[in-house]
Scaffold this active site. Structure first.
Site, PDB file in Angstrom:
ATOM      1  N   GLU A  75     -51.033  59.100  -6.068  1.00  0.00           N
ATOM      2  CA  GLU A  75     -51.155  60.552  -6.240  1.00  0.00           C
ATOM      3  C   GLU A  75     -49.798  61.176  -6.584  1.00  0.00           C
ATOM      4  OE1 GLU A  75     -53.215  62.411  -2.937  1.00  0.00           O
ATOM      5  OE2 GLU A  75     -54.580  60.721  -2.701  1.00  0.00           O
ATOM      6  N   ASN A  97     -55.192  54.472   1.923  1.00  0.00           N
ATOM      7  CA  ASN A  97     -54.336  55.371   1.149  1.00  0.00           C
ATOM      8  C   ASN A  97     -53.717  56.401   2.100  1.00  0.00           C
ATOM      9  OD1 ASN A  97     -53.554  56.449  -1.481  1.00  0.00           O
ATOM     10  ND2 ASN A  97     -55.006  58.130  -1.142  1.00  0.00           N
ATOM     11  N   GLU A 134     -55.612  58.582   4.689  1.00  0.00           N
ATOM     12  CA  GLU A 134     -54.738  59.309   5.620  1.00  0.00           C
ATOM     13  C   GLU A 134     -55.077  59.071   7.091  1.00  0.00           C
ATOM     14  OE1 GLU A 134     -54.945  63.324   4.141  1.00  0.00           O
ATOM     15  OE2 GLU A 134     -54.126  62.756   2.189  1.00  0.00           O
ATOM     16  N   HIS A 168     -46.638  62.249  -2.957  1.00  0.00           N
ATOM     17  CA  HIS A 168     -46.459  63.690  -3.211  1.00  0.00           C
ATOM     18  C   HIS A 168     -45.015  64.019  -2.839  1.00  0.00           C
ATOM     19  CE1 HIS A 168     -50.624  64.374  -4.113  1.00  0.00           C
ATOM     20  NE2 HIS A 168     -50.988  63.766  -3.011  1.00  0.00           N
ATOM     21  N   ASP A 197     -46.790  63.187  -7.664  1.00  0.00           N
ATOM     22  CA  ASP A 197     -46.292  64.431  -8.259  1.00  0.00           C
ATOM     23  C   ASP A 197     -44.945  64.750  -7.627  1.00  0.00           C
ATOM     24  OD1 ASP A 197     -47.194  65.541  -5.798  1.00  0.00           O
ATOM     25  OD2 ASP A 197     -48.986  66.388  -6.717  1.00  0.00           O
TER      26      ASP A 197
HETATM   27  O1  9MR Z   1     -56.245  67.762  -5.347  1.00  0.00           O
HETATM   28  C1  9MR Z   1     -57.091  68.047  -4.258  1.00  0.00           C
HETATM   29  C2  9MR Z   1     -57.273  69.554  -4.166  1.00  0.00           C
HETATM   30  O2  9MR Z   1     -57.941  70.062  -5.305  1.00  0.00           O
HETATM   31  C3  9MR Z   1     -58.016  69.888  -2.901  1.00  0.00           C
HETATM   32  O3  9MR Z   1     -58.071  71.295  -2.740  1.00  0.00           O
HETATM   33  C4  9MR Z   1     -57.325  69.248  -1.723  1.00  0.00           C
HETATM   34  C5  9MR Z   1     -58.047  69.558  -0.437  1.00  0.00           C
HETATM   35  O4  9MR Z   1     -57.579  68.804   0.622  1.00  0.00           O
HETATM   36  O5  9MR Z   1     -57.266  67.851  -1.916  1.00  0.00           O
HETATM   37  C6  9MR Z   1     -56.474  67.535  -2.998  1.00  0.00           C
HETATM   38  O6  9MR Z   1     -56.299  66.146  -3.090  1.00  0.00           O
HETATM   39  C7  9MR Z   1     -55.702  65.502  -1.968  1.00  0.00           C
HETATM   40  C8  9MR Z   1     -56.182  64.082  -1.966  1.00  0.00           C
HETATM   41  O7  9MR Z   1     -57.592  64.063  -1.978  1.00  0.00           O
HETATM   42  C9  9MR Z   1     -55.651  63.313  -0.792  1.00  0.00           C
HETATM   43  N1  9MR Z   1     -54.214  63.392  -0.722  1.00  0.00           N
HETATM   44  C10 9MR Z   1     -53.655  64.733  -0.793  1.00  0.00           C
HETATM   45  C11 9MR Z   1     -54.177  65.461  -2.037  1.00  0.00           C
HETATM   46  C12 9MR Z   1     -53.523  66.819  -2.169  1.00  0.00           C
HETATM   47  O8  9MR Z   1     -53.913  67.660  -1.123  1.00  0.00           O
END
Ligand code: 9MR
Length: 454
Positions: free
Chosen positions: A269, A205, A164, A241, A271
């Site tokens: 990722e 990513n 990011e 997402h 969803d």
């Molecule tokens: O799935 C992850 C969640 O359990 C955490 O609380 C969150 C914190 O930022 O991160 C989520 O995963 C993220 C991923 O590492 C990067 N892209 C966005 C995802 C969703 O927030």
């Protein structure tokens, strides 16, 4: 065990005229999808792709573990490899969950996507609260990358090295790293990761880079310039997402333009979230969305991996982050496959998958098993139909005996089990489900029976 005096009651009229509201589903061991289906990982492999899921290490047992191990060809630790997880105090490392996931993947013949080394989020407090010179920050980052990538050298197929880095308008995000090290933190991180594991594929990513837009174009320009400079960059991760009904029309075109730069692409990722509650129309749209994303990846040779961010609605970040939204993954909270699951399978060339639409169906799973005992459950779900009462029946093939049930009245005569709804859960609305559970005994084997609803 309670005895049953409840007989099958009249069903509500099926919402779809002429559709029988009875169906039987066979759940393969541990509650996976229809027994006749080929696992997603095999379908993907036949297309030259890898399908993956994010996982939580502590959940990798029972039905969750069975599905993670059998349906997916790669695992991404959802949180376990992030800096705050692996080095919560400076110099104090905790690899427990990360090691567990890597070991599980190896035991199941799966790849691991490492996630993630350089991010503005989920860093330990000692790092973000510290006051560092640029030189100190660079050393900290290099040590972190060398330590983590080195630890798993040879066992990680791909690393999300940088996560990011961009704002929505394509400018660089002002993070700890950008502020302290300038844009070169990206090239340096890739170079350090490559030194620590030359075989791992190295990715950048990001989210909201699925379609052609300012942000994805910034990513494109960055990758192009890294390639021109000879910096080790192997792929881009499009997180995906997505919101229901909003798959970007330029997704495939965007994947293709990255592929044409000479890098791999992964959907990292995926969803698709919806406003709750889910109903059959929303689940059908979600299936179409999953299918479109999968098809776009299938269509581009260099789209090598498609990973869902949690495969079950009970293991998704969405509900905690977007109040009122959820149901974003291909399996529901009780691990029953949703229409989205079947849509992915179809887009991967599956031929035996038939989404249970326009009907109600029952799915049997063993949720826990020990010595000679087990806990089972049956989930009754309706899509395009509804019930005002229900009766689930099955015949055990290996001498199992139900000893106690809850949320249903169950009787067993010989091998034949009949369970009817309790007074409070006979109604199953369109798009809804009910679940009942039971304990039983087994000896020698505990195969999953075929459940008939009706
Ligand atoms: O799935 C992850 C969640 O359990 C955490 O609380 C969150 C914190 O930022 O991160 C989520 O995963 C993220 C991923 O590492 C990067 N892209 C966005 C995802 C969703 O927030």
């Amino acid at each position: 065990m309670r005895s049953s005096s409840t007989s099958l009651r009249t069903r509500l009229a099926a919402l779809c005229a002429g559709v029988a509201a009875t169906a039987a589903l066979i759940a393969a061991g541990g509650g996976s999808a229809h027994a006749a289906d080929t696992p997603l990982r095999d379908l993907a492999a036949a297309k030259g792709k890898v399908i993956g899921t994010a996982v939580t290490g502590s959940k990798l047992t029972g039905t969750y573990g069975d599905l993670a191990g059998s349906q997916f060809g790669s695992l991404t630790p959802g949180n376990a490899m992030k800096w705050e997880s692996v080095e919560p105090a400076r110099g104090t490392f905790d690899w427990t969950e990360a090691d567990q996931i890597v070991a599980f993947a190896q035991a199941h013949g799966q790849q691991v996507r490492g996630h993630t080394l350089v991010w503005h989020n989920q860093n330990p407090g000692w790092l973000t609260n510290g006051s560092w010179t640029s030189a100190q920050l660079a050393t900290l980052l290099q040590d972190h990358i060398s330590t983590e990538v080195g630890r798993y050298k040879g066992r990680i197929a791909a690393w999300d090295v940088v996560n990011e880095p961009f704002n929505e308008d394509g400018t660089y995000r002002t993070s700890l790293w950008y502020n302290g090290l300038g844009t070169d933190y990206i090239a340096n991180a890739l170079t350090w990761a490559h030194a620590a594991d030359p075989a791992a594929k190295l990715y950048i990513n990001d989210y909201n880079v699925e379609g052609v837009n300012a942000k994805s174009t910034a990513l494109y320009n960055l990758v192009k310039s890294l390639k021109e400079r000879g910096v080790p960059i192997d792929g881009v991760g499009l997180q995906a997402h997505l919101i229901l009904g909003q798959v970007p029309s330029t997704l495939q075109q965007n994947i293709q333009r990255f592929a044409d730069l000479g890098v791999d692409v992964a959907i990292t990722e995926l969803d698709v979230r919806m406003a709750l509650p889910a109903d059959s129309a929303k689940l059908a749209q979600q299936a179409a969305d999953y299918k479109a994303v999968t098809a776009a990846c299938v269509a581009v040779t260099r789209c090598v991996n498609l990973t869902v961010w949690g495969f079950a609605d009970s293991d998704s970040w969405v509900e905690g982050t977007f109040p009122g939204y959820g149901a974003a993954t291909p399996y529901d909270a009780t691990y029953a496959p949703k229409p989205a699951y079947y849509a992915i399978a179809e887009a991967l060339g599956g031929t035996t998958t038939t989404p249970p639409t326009g009907a109600c169906s029952a799915t049997y799973s063993v949720v826990n098993q020990w010595n000679t005992g087990f806990t089972g459950q049956v989930r009754i779900a309706c899509s395009g139909a509804a019930l005002s009462s229900w009766k689930a029946t099955w015949t055990y093939g290996a001498g199992q005996q139900v000893t106690q049930a809850w949320n249903a009245s169950c009787t067993q005569s010989g091998a034949a089990v009949t369970c009817t709804n309790a007074s409070y859960n006979g109604t199953v609305p369109d798009g809804g489900s009910v679940t009942f559970g039971f304990n039983g005994t087994w000896n020698g084997g505990n195969p999953v029976p075929t459940v008939t609803l009706g």
